[in-house]
Design an enzyme around this catalytic site. Structure first.
Site, PDB file in Angstrom:
ATOM      1  N   CYS A 121     -24.626 -12.950  32.535  1.00  0.00           N
ATOM      2  CA  CYS A 121     -24.884 -11.759  33.334  1.00  0.00           C
ATOM      3  C   CYS A 121     -25.616 -12.139  34.626  1.00  0.00           C
ATOM      4  O   CYS A 121     -25.032 -12.759  35.496  1.00  0.00           O
ATOM      5  CB  CYS A 121     -25.626 -10.707  32.527  1.00  0.00           C
ATOM      6  N   HIS A 199     -22.819  -9.763  27.898  1.00  0.00           N
ATOM      7  CA  HIS A 199     -23.970 -10.263  27.156  1.00  0.00           C
ATOM      8  C   HIS A 199     -23.552 -10.713  25.755  1.00  0.00           C
ATOM      9  O   HIS A 199     -23.627  -9.946  24.789  1.00  0.00           O
ATOM     10  CB  HIS A 199     -25.040  -9.183  27.039  1.00  0.00           C
ATOM     11  N   GLU A 201     -25.150 -12.533  23.827  1.00  0.00           N
ATOM     12  CA  GLU A 201     -26.351 -12.697  23.000  1.00  0.00           C
ATOM     13  C   GLU A 201     -26.880 -11.383  22.440  1.00  0.00           C
ATOM     14  O   GLU A 201     -27.816 -11.383  21.630  1.00  0.00           O
ATOM     15  CB  GLU A 201     -27.458 -13.366  23.839  1.00  0.00           C
TER      16      GLU A 201
END
Length: 270
Positions: A121, A199, A201
């Site tokens: 990002c 994202h 994660e």
């Protein structure tokens, strides 16, 4: 750390290792804020034999005043850099110029030295900027779970992936853009590095942290339902974590160290 058999240790000048020898690899996660843990992405680097180190740029007590100074290490002290997301804009030098310019210098030096980067990002936007691209305000924000169009699904899967961004990059010269949505490019490869706009994660716990640190108000101001987004994330997070771990594997195997096995074979005579 997992045992490595007959491979070249990145950053160690092409050392030939035997079946019972190990080399020490380090990955530096650049965490721009206190509410964004490395989660399963960091776990997968550890599973692949990396020592994961974390560098927090803006501590919790400076979250609303993020113009801190930061000391970045030499990029060649690490085998991979992972600059993560942030709630600020790469181009907002008034707010974060005290450290973002230094980070761009770090990423530029890492790329020049052949140190792989996985930019997530904001981190992907920073990589684009560091290498001659740019970051601009997007016509529309993307917040939530989105499928993406991928030209290389063997590297970047179609998702769905979690998005939360109001900026988008203009890819740097020489980059290969390989995924997009109607509103923004979603991934590019340049050299040994990969940038993703989404994202990989994200977990429900991470999203709760974002909502508690201003995200809920942002969503409400933009007519979005924070509780519904959280419920969707709880439902999707297990599958998304598997995709995120695969992304790490594919980044390491096909982008960051794609030529290591060949070099090892040449050096070791196999």
């Amino acid at each position: 750390m997992s045992t490595q058999i007959g491979v070249v240790a990145p950053g160690f000048g092409g050392i030939c290792l035997g079946p019972n020898e190990r080399f020490h690899m380090r990955a530096l996660f650049i965490q721009h804020d206190h509410a964004s843990p490395v989660s399963h992405i960091g776990d997968q680097f550890e599973a692949r034999g990396f020592e994961v180190q974390e560098l927090l740029i803006v501590p919790e007590d400076r979250f609303h005043d993020p113009g801190v100074t930061a000391t970045f290490p030499a990029p060649t002290a690490y085998d991979v850099l992972v600059p993560m997301g942030a709630p600020w804009s790469v181009y907002d030098e008034v707010t974060i110029g005290a450290w973002v310019l230094e980070e761009l210098t770090l990423l530029r030096a890492a790329h020049a030295a052949g140190v792989p980067i996985l930019g997530i990002c904001f981190g992907g936007q920073a990589l684009a900027t560091a290498l001659g691209g740019s970051v601009v305000r997007a016509e529309r924000s993307e917040i939530g779970w989105y499928p993406i169009s991928s030209d290389e699904p063997g590297l970047v899967e179609p998702g769905p992936w979690f998005e939360w961004h109001h900026d988008k990059w203009v890819a740097p010269p020489g980059a290969r853009v390989l995924a997009h949505t109607p509103d923004a490019e979603q991934a590019f490869v340049v050299g040994r590095s990969l940038a993703v706009q989404f994202h990989p994660e994200l977990t429900a716990s991470t999203l709760r942290g974002w909502l508690e640190n201003g995200g809920r108000g942002y969503l409400e101001a933009n007519g979005a339902d924070a509780d519904e987004l959280l419920a969707q994330t709880v439902h999707r997070e297990a599958d998304a974590a598997v995709r995120g771990r695969r992304l790490v594997d594919r980044f390491l195997d096909t982008v960051a160290f794609a030529d290591e096995d060949t070099r090892a074979a040449d050096l070791c005579g196999s």
